[in-house]
Scaffold this active site. Structure first.
Site, PDB file in Angstrom:
ATOM      1  N   HIS A  58     -33.240 -54.294  45.375  1.00 10.92           N
ATOM      2  CA  HIS A  58     -34.612 -54.145  44.883  1.00 10.92           C
ATOM      3  C   HIS A  58     -35.419 -53.507  46.016  1.00 10.92           C
ATOM      4  CE1 HIS A  58     -33.311 -57.891  42.809  1.00 10.92           C
ATOM      5  NE2 HIS A  58     -34.109 -57.558  41.831  1.00 10.92           N
TER       6      HIS A  58
ATOM      7  N   ASP B 241     -36.483 -56.104  48.523  1.00 10.37           N
ATOM      8  CA  ASP B 241     -35.532 -56.857  49.369  1.00 10.37           C
ATOM      9  C   ASP B 241     -35.274 -56.065  50.636  1.00 10.37           C
ATOM     10  OD1 ASP B 241     -34.697 -57.722  46.655  1.00 10.37           O
ATOM     11  OD2 ASP B 241     -32.966 -56.403  46.880  1.00 10.37           O
TER      12      ASP B 241
ATOM     13  N   ASP C 203     -26.332 -68.743  39.900  1.00 12.04           N
ATOM     14  CA  ASP C 203     -25.806 -67.532  40.552  1.00 12.04           C
ATOM     15  C   ASP C 203     -24.666 -67.807  41.519  1.00 12.04           C
ATOM     16  OD1 ASP C 203     -27.556 -65.914  39.194  1.00 12.04           O
ATOM     17  OD2 ASP C 203     -28.910 -65.565  40.874  1.00 12.04           O
TER      18      ASP C 203
HETATM   19  C1  XLS Z   1     -32.194 -62.454  38.028  1.00 14.14           C
HETATM   20  C2  XLS Z   1     -31.539 -61.163  37.873  1.00 14.14           C
HETATM   21  C3  XLS Z   1     -31.868 -60.140  38.946  1.00 14.14           C
HETATM   22  C4  XLS Z   1     -31.493 -58.765  38.502  1.00 14.14           C
HETATM   23  C5  XLS Z   1     -32.111 -57.669  39.303  1.00 14.14           C
HETATM   24  O1  XLS Z   1     -31.848 -63.450  37.410  1.00 14.14           O
HETATM   25  O2  XLS Z   1     -30.175 -61.363  37.771  1.00 14.14           O
HETATM   26  O3  XLS Z   1     -31.253 -60.493  40.143  1.00 14.14           O
HETATM   27  O4  XLS Z   1     -30.112 -58.584  38.516  1.00 14.14           O
HETATM   28  O5  XLS Z   1     -33.492 -57.704  39.256  1.00 14.14           O
HETATM   29 NI    NI Z   2     -29.617 -63.596  37.377  1.00 16.79          NI
END
Ligand code: XLS
Ligand code: NI
Ligand code: NI
Length: 435
Positions: free
Chosen positions: A100, A103, A308
């Site tokens: 992003h 980031d 995640d």
């Molecule tokens: C959040 C999303 C994000 C996207 C990119 O849950 O997965 O990380 O992949 O903005």
């Molecule tokens: Ni995500």
């Protein structure tokens, strides 16, 4: 000075190896169905979790030890992270990365300052890409962290917030183009609502479509040839996100005449939050010719949010790779690890264990999927299950040759259809032969 002087390039040592810093299954140059594993999997490391994740959660501070960050902040910190990131990607042998705008570079006090800082970092990214050969899978704009997006970005109640978001996407598209990105992702973290009492849903959806149409136009204007993706997620941080799942995204894209311009970037943990399996999402996208890329991660059965985690489940990776192979493989997309190490895994080396595990899990999934396809029994079963559609009355229906009257005549003559077992358990056992 490398950040990881004790870690060499991660090598393939085969299934017998006991070396935790080696691949047991990911053999980049091994051929499967005529392509190398590297070409099939197109692994990508994400900047946000890998470089910026510090282990903070709703209840606690960051835990991550990142010696390369000591004493640094702002643009200096952003600069220091770049070579470390590429060292990690290079040592892992990951050919791609994703980021992003915010980031890689910090939020400035003004848009102008943010853009300048981004330009500073993009120069460094470009130099590292050149040096290492690592490429950009996709870029994106972070339109969810700053308070100005509290009510959404493209779906904000405030046209000025919408404008700010477009300005950010404009710049993010330019730098993605500059870095030779193969794609660009739209994930609408705040594009949804928390309460319908204050929300004009129809208007917000129309604005989101306008926003995407403008992005399509600008992409054309600057000559960016990368693939646009939309990334479904049903909720979190909002109660409801408009891009809730693959089917909802496809419907939105069709309704607003965007279907030719965007494919889907599917994420496992988002699928499960939507009450679907990743396999379901991949089949929905694949059937529509919109399977673009995947954000490879996994949730935790015991936790109901977007944790995640790195994918380690061989069933999951097998299912993913069966769908990828079935729909002809990735073109611009890849296996992007939108995943983070646990708060308890705070040492730098954990970043390696995490990615090695994810890469090996996907390599195994690929090998197993290819073996299932080569064996042919699964495909043959499914084909046979639909055999009444291959000739006679079924073929006539599929060809659109007949209607209700002829079908009634057929039913009167044919009588009861003969029921056959779906053999789910038999097929589950068959799959287990390969796992
Ligand atoms: C959040 C999303 C994000 C996207 C990119 O849950 O997965 O990380 O992949 O903005
Ligand atoms: Ni995500
Ligand atoms: Ni994601």
């Amino acid at each position: 000075m490398p950040a990881f002087p004790d870690i060499a390039k991660i090598a393939y040592e085969g299934p017998q190896s006991k070396n935790p810093l080696a691949f047991k299954h990911y053999d980049a140059n091994a051929l499967i169905e005529g392509k190398t594993m590297a070409e099939h999997l197109r692994f990508s490391v994400v900047y946000w979790h890998t470089m910026c994740g510090n282990g903070t959660d709703m209840f606690g501070w960051g835990t991550a030890q990142r010696p390369w960050e000591a004493g640094l902040s702002g643009i200096d910190l952003a600069k220091a992270r770049v070579p470390v990131f590429f060292e990690i990607c290079e040592k892992l042998g990951a050919p791609y990365y994703a980021f992003h705008d915010r980031d890689v570079a910090p939020h400035g006090a003004t848009l102008k300052q943010s853009n300048q800082w981004l330009d500073t970092i993009v120069k460094l990214l470009k130099a590292q890409q050149k040096k290492t050969g690592i490429k950009l899978l996709w870029g994106t704009a972070q339109l969810f962290a700053h308070p100005r997006y509290a009510h959404g970005a493209a779906t904000s109640c405030d046209a000025n917030a919408f404008a700010y978001a477009t300005a950010q996407v404009k710049k993010a598209l330019e730098v993605t183009h500059e870095l030779g990105g193969e794609g660009y992702t739209f994930w609408g973290g705040r594009e949804g609502y928390s309460s319908l009492w204050n929300t004009d849903m129809k208007r917000e959806l129309e604005h989101l479509a306008k926003f995407l149409h403008m992005a399509v136009a600008y992409k054309k204007e600057i000559g960016f040839k990368g693939q646009f993706y939309i990334e479904p997620k049903p909720k979190e941080p909002t109660k409801h996100q408009y891009d809730s799942d693959a089917a909802a995204c496809l419907n939105f894209l069709r309704e607003y005449d965007l279907i030719d311009h965007l494919k889907l970037n599917l994420e496992t943990n988002h699928a499960t939050l939507a009450g679907h399996s990743m396999q379901h999402e991949m089949e929905v996208a694949g059937a529509a010719g919109a399977l673009g890329s995947i954000d490879a991660n996994t949730g935790d059965l015991m936790l109901g949010w977007d944790t995640d985690q790195f994918p380690t489940d061989i069933y999951l990776t097998t299912q993913c790779m069966l769908s990828v192979l079935k729909y002809g493989g990735f073109t611009t997309g890849g296996v992007n690890f939108d995943a983070k190490v646990r708060r308890e895994s705070f040492e730098p080396v954990d970043l390696f264990h995490a990615h090695i595990g994810g890469m090996d899990a996907f390599a195994r999934g690929l090998k197993i999927a290819a073996a299932i396809r080569a064996d042919g029994r699964l495909d043959a079963f499914v084909k046979n299950r639909y055999r009444t559609w291959d000739s006679g009355i079924g073929k006539d229906i599929e060809k659109g040759k007949i209607g209700f009257k002829q079908l009634e005549a057929h039913a009167l003559k044919f009588g009861e259809p003969k029921l056959e077992s779906g053999r789910q358990e038999f097929l589950e056992n068959l799959i287990n032969e390969f796992i």
